[in-house]
Every structure is written in structure tokens, then in C-alpha cells.
Design a protein around this motif. Structure first.
Motif, PDB file in Angstrom:
ATOM      1  N   MET A  11       0.855  -1.195   0.000  1.00 46.57           N
ATOM      2  CA  MET A  11       0.000   0.000   0.000  1.00 46.57           C
ATOM      3  C   MET A  11       0.885   1.236   0.000  1.00 46.57           C
ATOM      4  SD  MET A  11      -3.131  -0.941   2.566  1.00 46.57           S
ATOM      5  CE  MET A  11      -2.132  -1.795   3.769  1.00 46.57           C
ATOM      6  N   ALA A  12       0.834   1.966  -1.105  1.00 42.66           N
ATOM      7  CA  ALA A  12       1.650   3.169  -1.234  1.00 42.66           C
ATOM      8  C   ALA A  12       1.314   4.143  -0.104  1.00 42.66           C
ATOM      9  CB  ALA A  12       1.392   3.816  -2.585  1.00 42.66           C
ATOM     10  N   GLY A  13       2.342   4.663   0.540  1.00 46.41           N
ATOM     11  CA  GLY A  13       2.146   5.633   1.624  1.00 46.41           C
ATOM     12  C   GLY A  13       1.780   4.980   2.949  1.00 46.41           C
ATOM     13  N   GLN A  14       1.651   3.652   2.970  1.00 46.16           N
ATOM     14  CA  GLN A  14       1.238   2.970   4.203  1.00 46.16           C
ATOM     15  C   GLN A  14       2.171   1.825   4.583  1.00 46.16           C
ATOM     16  OE1 GLN A  14      -1.291   4.100   5.967  1.00 46.16           O
ATOM     17  NE2 GLN A  14      -2.065   5.557   4.459  1.00 46.16           N
ATOM     18  N   SER A  15       2.414   0.916   3.619  1.00 44.55           N
ATOM     19  CA  SER A  15       3.155  -0.307   4.000  1.00 44.55           C
ATOM     20  C   SER A  15       4.668  -0.073   3.853  1.00 44.55           C
ATOM     21  CB  SER A  15       2.695  -1.500   3.167  1.00 44.55           C
ATOM     22  OG  SER A  15       2.885  -1.265   1.788  1.00 44.55           O
ATOM     23  N   ASN A  16       5.121   0.979   4.525  1.00 48.13           N
ATOM     24  CA  ASN A  16       6.559   1.260   4.532  1.00 48.13           C
ATOM     25  C   ASN A  16       7.243   0.334   5.539  1.00 48.13           C
ATOM     26  OD1 ASN A  16       5.791   2.308   6.964  1.00 48.13           O
ATOM     27  ND2 ASN A  16       5.854   4.434   6.296  1.00 48.13           N
ATOM     28  N   ARG A  17       8.536   0.489   5.662  1.00 49.37           N
ATOM     29  CA  ARG A  17       9.302  -0.431   6.517  1.00 49.37           C
ATOM     30  C   ARG A  17       8.745  -0.456   7.949  1.00 49.37           C
ATOM     31  NH1 ARG A  17      15.247  -1.437   7.224  1.00 49.37           N
ATOM     32  NH2 ARG A  17      15.229  -3.077   8.813  1.00 49.37           N
ATOM     33  N   ALA A  18       8.410   0.727   8.485  1.00 47.59           N
ATOM     34  CA  ALA A  18       7.926   0.792   9.868  1.00 47.59           C
ATOM     35  C   ALA A  18       6.645  -0.018  10.041  1.00 47.59           C
ATOM     36  CB  ALA A  18       7.682   2.247  10.265  1.00 47.59           C
ATOM     37  N   PHE A  19       5.719   0.129   9.125  1.00 49.60           N
ATOM     38  CA  PHE A  19       4.439  -0.574   9.263  1.00 49.60           C
ATOM     39  C   PHE A  19       4.636  -2.080   9.074  1.00 49.60           C
ATOM     40  CE2 PHE A  19       0.098  -1.856   7.962  1.00 49.60           C
ATOM     41  CZ  PHE A  19      -0.564  -1.437   9.098  1.00 49.60           C
ATOM     42  N   ARG A  20       5.510  -2.431   8.162  1.00 47.38           N
ATOM     43  CA  ARG A  20       5.764  -3.866   7.948  1.00 47.38           C
ATOM     44  C   ARG A  20       6.390  -4.486   9.202  1.00 47.38           C
ATOM     45  NH1 ARG A  20       8.098  -1.799   2.991  1.00 47.38           N
ATOM     46  NH2 ARG A  20      10.169  -2.478   3.638  1.00 47.38           N
ATOM     47  N   GLU A  21       7.354  -3.767   9.791  1.00 47.41           N
ATOM     48  CA  GLU A  21       7.990  -4.279  11.019  1.00 47.41           C
ATOM     49  C   GLU A  21       6.953  -4.393  12.145  1.00 47.41           C
ATOM     50  OE1 GLU A  21      11.269  -5.064  11.708  1.00 47.41           O
ATOM     51  OE2 GLU A  21      12.280  -4.392   9.864  1.00 47.41           O
ATOM     52  N   LEU A  22       6.073  -3.413  12.212  1.00 44.59           N
ATOM     53  CA  LEU A  22       5.054  -3.412  13.264  1.00 44.59           C
ATOM     54  C   LEU A  22       4.154  -4.650  13.148  1.00 44.59           C
ATOM     55  CD1 LEU A  22       3.796  -1.715  15.582  1.00 44.59           C
ATOM     56  CD2 LEU A  22       2.319  -0.647  13.872  1.00 44.59           C
ATOM     57  N   CYS A  23       3.709  -4.925  11.929  1.00 39.35           N
ATOM     58  CA  CYS A  23       2.851  -6.109  11.726  1.00 39.35           C
ATOM     59  C   CYS A  23       3.607  -7.371  12.110  1.00 39.35           C
ATOM     60  CB  CYS A  23       2.386  -6.193  10.273  1.00 39.35           C
ATOM     61  SG  CYS A  23       1.207  -4.918   9.834  1.00 39.35           S
ATOM     62  N   ARG A  24       4.866  -7.413  11.760  1.00 46.17           N
ATOM     63  CA  ARG A  24       5.678  -8.584  12.095  1.00 46.17           C
ATOM     64  C   ARG A  24       5.861  -8.749  13.598  1.00 46.17           C
ATOM     65  NH1 ARG A  24       7.269 -11.418   8.394  1.00 46.17           N
ATOM     66  NH2 ARG A  24       8.162 -10.655   6.473  1.00 46.17           N
ATOM     67  N   GLU A  25       6.139  -7.629  14.268  1.00 41.93           N
ATOM     68  CA  GLU A  25       6.349  -7.710  15.723  1.00 41.93           C
ATOM     69  C   GLU A  25       5.084  -8.186  16.419  1.00 41.93           C
ATOM     70  OE1 GLU A  25       9.734  -4.206  16.251  1.00 41.93           O
ATOM     71  OE2 GLU A  25       7.863  -4.070  17.357  1.00 41.93           O
ATOM     72  N   LEU A  26       3.945  -7.741  15.943  1.00 45.05           N
ATOM     73  CA  LEU A  26       2.685  -8.175  16.552  1.00 45.05           C
ATOM     74  C   LEU A  26       2.413  -9.646  16.260  1.00 45.05           C
ATOM     75  CD1 LEU A  26       0.786  -4.921  15.737  1.00 45.05           C
ATOM     76  CD2 LEU A  26       0.798  -5.952  18.003  1.00 45.05           C
ATOM     77  N   GLY A  27       2.875 -10.114  15.108  1.00 43.19           N
ATOM     78  CA  GLY A  27       2.786 -11.541  14.782  1.00 43.19           C
ATOM     79  C   GLY A  27       1.636 -11.896  13.863  1.00 43.19           C
ATOM     80  N   GLY A  28       1.730 -13.108  13.315  1.00 42.75           N
ATOM     81  CA  GLY A  28       0.628 -13.658  12.524  1.00 42.75           C
ATOM     82  C   GLY A  28       0.685 -13.339  11.041  1.00 42.75           C
ATOM     83  N   VAL A  29       1.628 -12.497  10.617  1.00 37.42           N
ATOM     84  CA  VAL A  29       1.678 -12.180   9.197  1.00 37.42           C
ATOM     85  C   VAL A  29       2.766 -13.037   8.543  1.00 37.42           C
ATOM     86  CG1 VAL A  29       3.254 -10.170   9.399  1.00 37.42           C
ATOM     87  CG2 VAL A  29       1.690 -10.323   7.479  1.00 37.42           C
ATOM     88  N   GLY A  30       2.386 -13.685   7.433  1.00 36.32           N
ATOM     89  CA  GLY A  30       3.336 -14.602   6.800  1.00 36.32           C
ATOM     90  C   GLY A  30       4.306 -13.886   5.883  1.00 36.32           C
TER      91      GLY A  30
END
Ligand SMILES: Cc1cc2nc3c(=O)[nH]c(=O)nc-3n(C[C@H](O)[C@H](O)[C@H](O)COP(=O)(O)O)c2cc1C
Length: 330
Positions: A11-30
Motif C-alpha cells: 500500500m503506497a504511503g502505508q506499508s513502509n518499513r515501519a508498518f511492515r515491522e510493526l505487523c511482524r512484531e505483533l505476529g501472525g503475518v506470513g
């Protein structure tokens, strides 16, 4: 395919490195994916450095696809070589973006109107790199030109590893409902994994999509914004339902912290992008907008931290009550 078979959408403007890391830290994303990157900007020596910095990614992120767009096979091939040299473990080709500046030059969803050109792009990228190549498409150009199936056949025959189908036409943009029947038709047409995408908000819907279409994975976009714990909830790592306010605030705080750490942008620009992202965490009591109103006016990371710190009760976001207890689904 990855396990779990859940994908964070590019997602342009959204799924930058910070957001991707956040989803990963929370867990459940493959698997996660970068925002779309212009192959022309990468191929051009003058703009390459900036393009790479802007779309910061790191191989240590785990399963990650770097998404490229463009219509010229040789330029796409060169761009793919460049991102793979920089550590991209998977290259994804964007054939779904419908914004004028992309389609006017024949890239994104425009390729779905020209199966020959689209296949040439895929073949050039496949020849250029030795990492898996995937494609993300829409159902087609319009209801009268549903080209996802013939294109998926051609892409699979050329050797792509997986295909994601956003079940809307380019003409639809984001309007109307996704019509998952196209996902099912693509699944029937190819033997490679198909990832279904379009309007998923909860695990029941994801299971329904899988039952109805036979897709092997799910991609989630908008429903993860301001809600990055969605994948963790699907995996039973975070309790179902809306998490308590201190948890939401702690995650927003972490979002800000990761942005500060990873953004390649000047603080002013990064903060402008962050305002909208943080205000999605719904940090007000029902009927109020005080926190939101303050967040949409922050001028610095420090100002954001001042607002979020007390709400998060200064707890580490990972230690919020209720987090990480095994549980039901949402
Ligand atoms: C703000 C925004 C930016 C997007 N940028 C991209 C992009 O860079 N590349 C892409 O393939 N799709 C992009 N998309 C489309 C999403 O990846 C996804 O296909 C779409 O949102 C449908 O999924 P959803 O219903 O789960 O949101 C974008 C969507 C949104 C909302």
C-alpha cells in the motif's frame, strides 16, 4: 507459499518499513510487500539512490516481496536485478495499480489490457533474476474485459511462483464490492498458488474466501490500517475484538518509534505521513476527537510521543494486558 498464508498488501504511503515491522512484531503475518517502486526511477542512475532510499527494505525483514511497476520489459528486468542485488528475496510485479500516472505509461493495471506486453514483462523479469517472481493483478480492465484468467495462465506458464488477485477491475478502483468469483476462476486455471485479495476484514471472511475460491492465501490491505494486530488476532496471539485503548496507544507509539527509526524521509515529511496513520488507531473515548485532533497536527516525533506516551501508560507495547494470550478469532 508461506506459513501462515497471510499477506500484508502493498500500500503506497502505508506499508513502509515501519508498518511492515510493526505487523511482524505483533505476529501472525506470513509475508509483507513493499509499496510499488518505479522501475524507471530505479533504472535511471540519477534517481536510483533516492528511489531505493524512499522504498527502504531489508532482507532481514523475513519473507518480503519488493514490488516493481513498469511497462518496458528491459527496464523492468534491470530494476529487478537492482533490487535483487540489494537483497530482495522475492520480486513482485504490479499489474493492479490504476492511478493515472502509472497506467498512462502502460504500467500497473494497463498491462491487463495487453496480455502480450504483460507476458513480455514477466518473462524479462524471470530471465533477469534467480529469486521467485510473483504478480499482483486485478480481475481485468473492466467488467467487459476480465483478463485475469488468460493472463494468469500466461504468467504461470512463463514461470511465476504465485499470483495475487485483487477481485476488482481497474475501472472499479476501490468502489463496489470485490467479486471473489474471479479468484476462483484463476484458481481453476493455474496450478501455482493463488492469493485472494479484496475486502477481507476478519478471519471468518478469509475462511469463506478460501472455501468459495480455493485460494491458498489471503492478502489484507485496508483492514490492517490502524489495526495491525489483525494478523495476530487471526493467529490467536491477541484477543479478538477491539483491543483496549492502552494497547492501541502502545501500538501507535511503537508505530511512531519504528517510523523514526526507519524512515528515509526528513522528519517533517515523515511526520506528515504519520499523522493520518496514527489517527486511525481511534485513541479517543467514544464521541470524542481530542486525541485525534492533536495527532493530526503533530509537527515532530517528539510531539507524537508526548500525546501517545501517557495513553500507553508508559508500558512496553509488548507487555500490554491481554496481549499474547492465546485466543479465539476475530
Ligand atoms: C492506500 C493504498 C495504497 C495502495 N498501494 C498499492 C501498491 O503500491 N501496490 C499494489 O499492488 N496495490 C496497492 N494497493 C491495493 C492493495 O494492495 C489491495 O489490493 C487493495 O487495497 C484491496 O485489498 P483490501 O480490500 O484488503 O484493501 C493500495 C491500496 C491502498 C488502500
Amino acid at each position: 507459499m508461506v506459513t501462515p498464508a497471510t499477506y500484508l498488501a502493498p500500500m503506497a504511503g502505508q506499508s513502509n518499513r515501519a508498518f511492515r515491522e510493526l505487523c511482524r512484531e505483533l505476529g501472525g503475518v506470513g509475508m509483507v510487500c513493499t509499496e510499488l517502486i518505479s522501475s524507471t526511477a530505479l533504472e535511471n542512475r540519477g534517481s536510483r539512490k533516492r528511489a531505493l532510499a524512499w522504498f527502504d527494505f531489508d532482507a532481514s525483514e523475513g519473507p518480503l516481496a519488493v514490488q516493481l511497476f513498469g511497462a518496458q520489459p528491459e527496464i523492468m528486468a534491470e530494476a529487478a536485478r537492482i533490487v535483487v542485488d540489494c537483497g530482495a528475496p522475492i520480486v513482485d510485479i504490479n499489474m493492479g495499480c490504476w492511478v493515472p500516472k502509472v497506467v498512462k505509461k502502460g504500467g500497473g493495471a494497463a498491462l491487463l489490457g495487453d496480455c502480450g506486453q504483460a507476458t513480455a514483462v514477466v518473462e524479462a523479469v524471470l530471465q533477469a533474476v534467480d529469486v521467485p517472481v510473483t504478480v499482483k493483478v486485478r480481475s481485468g480492465i473492466s467488467a467487459h474485459q476480465l483478463t485475469a484468467v488468460p493472463f494468469a495462465r500466461a504468467a504461470a506458464a512463463a514461470g511465476v511462483s504465485a499470483i495475487t488477485v485483487h477481485a476488482r477491475t481497474a475501472e472499479q478502483g476501490f468502489s463496489g464490492l470485490a467479486d471473489w468469483s474471479i479468484i476462483s476462476r484463476v484458481c481453476q486455471a493455474v496450478a501455482i498458488p493463488v492469493i485472494g485479495n479484496g475486502d477481507l476484514t476478519n478471519l471468518q471472511e478469509a475462511r469463506q474466501m478460501q472455501r468459495e475460491t480455493g485460494c491458498q492465501g489471503w492478502m489484507v490491505g485496508r483492514a490492517a490500517l490502524g489495526n495491525p494486530w489483525l494478523f495476530a488476532q487471526w493467529a490467536g496471539l491477541v484477543p479478538a475484538g477491539t483491543p483496549p485503548l492502552p494497547f492501541r496507544a502502545a501500538v501507535a507509539w511503537r508505530h511512531l518509534q519504528l517510523t523514526e527509526r526507519f524512515t528515509p524521509l526528513p522528519e517533517k515529511v515523515a511526520v506528515r505521513e504519520l499523522r493520518g496513520q496514527l489517527s486511525r488507531y481511534r485513541l479517543d473515548e467514544p464521541g470524542e476527537t481530542r486525541v485525534r485532533d492533536r495527532l493530526v497536527h503533530i509537527e515532530s516525533f517528539a510531539q507524537g510521543q508526548e500525546i501517545l506516551g501517557p495513553l500507553a501508560q508508559n508500558l512496553s507495547w509488548k507487555e500490554q494486558p491481554g496481549s499474547h494470550s492465546k485466543n479465539n478469532e476475530t
